[in-house]
Design a protein around this motif. Structure first.
Motif, PDB file in Angstrom:
ATOM      1  N   UNK A  29       0.836  -1.188   0.000  1.00  0.00           N
ATOM      2  CA  UNK A  29       0.000   0.000   0.000  1.00  0.00           C
ATOM      3  C   UNK A  29       0.873   1.239   0.000  1.00  0.00           C
ATOM      4  N   UNK A  30       0.390   2.290  -0.598  1.00  0.00           N
ATOM      5  CA  UNK A  30       1.105   3.555  -0.663  1.00  0.00           C
ATOM      6  C   UNK A  30       0.243   4.539  -1.402  1.00  0.00           C
ATOM      7  N   UNK A  31       0.605   5.820  -1.336  1.00  0.00           N
ATOM      8  CA  UNK A  31      -0.237   6.832  -1.942  1.00  0.00           C
ATOM      9  C   UNK A  31      -0.507   6.601  -3.410  1.00  0.00           C
ATOM     10  N   UNK A  32       0.547   6.344  -4.190  1.00  0.00           N
ATOM     11  CA  UNK A  32       0.397   6.187  -5.633  1.00  0.00           C
ATOM     12  C   UNK A  32      -0.353   4.895  -5.969  1.00  0.00           C
ATOM     13  N   UNK A  33      -0.031   3.811  -5.262  1.00  0.00           N
ATOM     14  CA  UNK A  33      -0.706   2.538  -5.511  1.00  0.00           C
ATOM     15  C   UNK A  33      -2.184   2.623  -5.139  1.00  0.00           C
ATOM     16  N   UNK A  34      -2.486   3.248  -4.028  1.00  0.00           N
ATOM     17  CA  UNK A  34      -3.882   3.393  -3.614  1.00  0.00           C
ATOM     18  C   UNK A  34      -4.665   4.255  -4.591  1.00  0.00           C
ATOM     19  N   UNK A  35      -4.009   5.313  -5.111  1.00  0.00           N
ATOM     20  CA  UNK A  35      -4.681   6.181  -6.086  1.00  0.00           C
ATOM     21  C   UNK A  35      -4.968   5.419  -7.374  1.00  0.00           C
ATOM     22  N   UNK A  36      -4.040   4.585  -7.818  1.00  0.00           N
ATOM     23  CA  UNK A  36      -4.255   3.790  -9.035  1.00  0.00           C
ATOM     24  C   UNK A  36      -5.438   2.850  -8.855  1.00  0.00           C
ATOM     25  N   UNK A  37      -5.451   2.144  -7.731  1.00  0.00           N
ATOM     26  CA  UNK A  37      -6.553   1.218  -7.435  1.00  0.00           C
ATOM     27  C   UNK A  37      -7.887   1.946  -7.397  1.00  0.00           C
ATOM     28  N   UNK A  38      -7.917   3.073  -6.711  1.00  0.00           N
ATOM     29  CA  UNK A  38      -9.165   3.816  -6.549  1.00  0.00           C
ATOM     30  C   UNK A  38      -9.621   4.440  -7.860  1.00  0.00           C
ATOM     31  N   UNK A  39      -8.669   4.944  -8.655  1.00  0.00           N
ATOM     32  CA  UNK A  39      -9.018   5.556  -9.934  1.00  0.00           C
ATOM     33  C   UNK A  39      -9.675   4.538 -10.856  1.00  0.00           C
ATOM     34  N   UNK A  40      -9.141   3.335 -10.916  1.00  0.00           N
ATOM     35  CA  UNK A  40      -9.735   2.278 -11.732  1.00  0.00           C
ATOM     36  C   UNK A  40     -11.180   2.025 -11.306  1.00  0.00           C
ATOM     37  N   UNK A  41     -11.385   1.910 -10.009  1.00  0.00           N
ATOM     38  CA  UNK A  41     -12.722   1.640  -9.488  1.00  0.00           C
ATOM     39  C   UNK A  41     -13.703   2.751  -9.840  1.00  0.00           C
ATOM     40  N   UNK A  42     -13.294   4.009  -9.680  1.00  0.00           N
ATOM     41  CA  UNK A  42     -14.194   5.134  -9.927  1.00  0.00           C
ATOM     42  C   UNK A  42     -14.481   5.314 -11.418  1.00  0.00           C
ATOM     43  N   UNK A  43     -13.473   5.119 -12.258  1.00  0.00           N
ATOM     44  CA  UNK A  43     -13.686   5.225 -13.706  1.00  0.00           C
ATOM     45  C   UNK A  43     -14.678   4.168 -14.182  1.00  0.00           C
ATOM     46  N   UNK A  44     -14.502   2.946 -13.700  1.00  0.00           N
ATOM     47  CA  UNK A  44     -15.414   1.868 -14.096  1.00  0.00           C
ATOM     48  C   UNK A  44     -16.819   2.115 -13.550  1.00  0.00           C
ATOM     49  N   UNK A  45     -16.886   2.661 -12.362  1.00  0.00           N
ATOM     50  CA  UNK A  45     -18.172   2.990 -11.757  1.00  0.00           C
ATOM     51  C   UNK A  45     -18.935   3.998 -12.605  1.00  0.00           C
ATOM     52  N   UNK A  46     -18.202   4.876 -13.296  1.00  0.00           N
ATOM     53  CA  UNK A  46     -18.828   5.899 -14.141  1.00  0.00           C
ATOM     54  C   UNK A  46     -18.869   5.506 -15.616  1.00  0.00           C
ATOM     55  N   UNK A  47     -18.729   4.216 -15.901  1.00  0.00           N
ATOM     56  CA  UNK A  47     -18.998   3.730 -17.247  1.00  0.00           C
ATOM     57  C   UNK A  47     -17.817   3.469 -18.139  1.00  0.00           C
ATOM     58  N   UNK A  48     -16.594   3.783 -17.709  1.00  0.00           N
ATOM     59  CA  UNK A  48     -15.423   3.550 -18.553  1.00  0.00           C
ATOM     60  C   UNK A  48     -15.043   2.075 -18.558  1.00  0.00           C
ATOM     61  N   UNK A  49     -14.417   1.646 -19.630  1.00  0.00           N
ATOM     62  CA  UNK A  49     -13.757   0.347 -19.650  1.00  0.00           C
ATOM     63  C   UNK A  49     -12.291   0.611 -19.337  1.00  0.00           C
ATOM     64  N   UNK A  50     -11.775  -0.015 -18.292  1.00  0.00           N
ATOM     65  CA  UNK A  50     -10.405   0.251 -17.846  1.00  0.00           C
ATOM     66  C   UNK A  50      -9.584  -1.028 -17.908  1.00  0.00           C
ATOM     67  N   UNK A  51      -8.478  -0.973 -18.632  1.00  0.00           N
ATOM     68  CA  UNK A  51      -7.513  -2.066 -18.640  1.00  0.00           C
ATOM     69  C   UNK A  51      -6.308  -1.622 -17.821  1.00  0.00           C
ATOM     70  N   UNK A  52      -6.073  -2.316 -16.723  1.00  0.00           N
ATOM     71  CA  UNK A  52      -4.978  -1.962 -15.827  1.00  0.00           C
ATOM     72  C   UNK A  52      -3.727  -2.745 -16.182  1.00  0.00           C
ATOM     73  N   UNK A  53      -2.621  -2.024 -16.328  1.00  0.00           N
ATOM     74  CA  UNK A  53      -1.315  -2.661 -16.493  1.00  0.00           C
ATOM     75  C   UNK A  53      -0.488  -2.293 -15.268  1.00  0.00           C
TER      76      UNK A  53
END
Length: 364
Positions: free
Chosen positions: A17-41
């Motif tokens: 866990x860390x600021x940048x890792x947590x932001x990446x995880x959360x950003x994916x969740x919020x984008x998908x929640x608002x209809x985006x298709x997100x492919x995480x690398x």
């Protein structure tokens, strides 16, 4: 908001866990929640086989080769690439190659740069960094501090703040009266966060509040030396090293606290301060890096110079004798966090994605 948009998100994810890792995880969740298709690398995907992670040179190849393969596949299918980037080897090994791949495939890419070490890193490597940035469609930073760093090097960056998880970080409904003073620090146990300064500060506070306690949430290479420091000061029974907490556990820790302490010597726009304000916890922090652009002394936080445990303790003791100041910090802190809500950050990101796609089409 993002319906129909396919985003390739490149960055680290927990664990650790860390600021940048947590932001990446959360950003994916919020984008998908608002209809985006997100492919995480993920740049820190687990080693396969796991034992390779213990072999220094070999493990680099076992991580980088699959990373490059996943990167090409994901970018080829995306409408836009959102790259979470940092300084040092992380830039050279993961960020710069992602920019080159996107440019080669003629896909728009936004560099979301973070980290308090940007200035010294640019001093060492600006020519290489600039060459990569010139291939991107834009640079996003989470703070005015980093905006200024990029401006010093002649590069335009747009401020898009970190996202606050409002469903997780919120104030306690009620606080027990007359409870022992509870102080917390929620940074990793690394030199730049100077948790040792917090421990020295806490030892001074115990002289005035002998029933106080300190909770240290985080992991890192300094754990043993910090535990020895507590033993030498004779305060071990008052200090709890909690290790790495998940998001919900961290939020509960904030809600149990009376003061959040931060003694970092290098910093940008730390999520820990944002989360503390969201949970209604007054902050006493050093004034390094981007922190004075995030919070203001005696408005929504109390700020002191780094490596001064005496001044940290002095400000904590102020909060115990000046309840009106404490209430002001909490109230103003709740106003400060409004800019970090997804409603605002999401709109800003959507505009940046659309602009990047437009620039890419114009250049084609």
């Amino acid at each position: 908001m993002f319906r129909g948009l396919h985003i390739c998100l490149v960055g680290p994810v927990p664990p650790p866990a860390g600021g940048m890792a947590n932001q990446t995880r959360q950003l994916k969740q919020l984008l998908e929640q608002d209809g985006a298709k997100v492919t995480l690398v993920a740049v820190n995907a687990p080693y396969k086989p796991a034992f390779v992670g213990k072999i220094p040179v070999l493990r680099a190849g076992f991580r980088l080769i699959p990373y490059f393969w996943r990167l090409r596949q994901a970018i080829r299918q995306a409408d836009v690439v959102h790259l979470m980037a940092n300084s040092g080897w992380s830039w050279h090994l993961f960020a710069a190659p992602a920019i080159r791949v996107a440019a080669g495939l003629k896909k728009p890419l936004l560099v979301n740069y973070r980290g308090g070490h940007a200035e010294p890193f640019f001093q060492q490597s600006w020519s290489k960094v600039e060459a990569s940035l010139n291939k991107a469609q834009g640079v996003l930073v989470p703070s005015l501090y980093l905006h200024g760093v990029f401006a010093n090097w002649g590069k335009q960056a747009e401020v898009v703040p970190n996202v606050l998880d409002e469903n997780t970080f919120y104030p306690a409904k009620e606080t027990a009266a007359d409870r022992p003073l509870h102080l917390i620090v929620t940074r990793n146990l690394e030199a730049i966060y100077d948790v040792g300064c917090v421990i020295d500060c806490f030892a001074k506070i115990l002289e005035h509040h002998p029933d106080a306690r300190l909770s240290v949430a985080g992991s890192g290479p300094q754990k043993q030396s910090l535990e020895r420091q507590c033993q030498q000061l004779g305060i071990s029974e008052k200090v709890a090293f909690l290790g790495r907490l998940d998001i919900s556990e961290m939020a509960e820790l904030y809600r149990s606290a009376d003061v959040m302490l931060n003694a970092s010597t290098v910093d940008n726009s730390p999520n820990s301060l944002i989360e503390a304000m969201a949970c209604g916890v007054p902050i006493v922090s050093t004034d390094v890096g981007g922190i004075p652009k995030l919070v203001t002394h005696e408005q929504d936080a109390l700020l002191v110079p780094p490596r001064r445990p005496d001044l940290l303790a002095e400000q904590v003791l102020r909060l115990q004798t000046e309840p009106q100041l404490r209430d002001k910090l909490v109230s103003e802190g709740r106003k400060t966090i409004a800019k970090f809500t997804w409603a605002r950050v999401g709109q800003a990101l959507l505009m940046q994605y659309q602009q990047a796609i437009g620039k890419s089409r114009e250049a084609a």
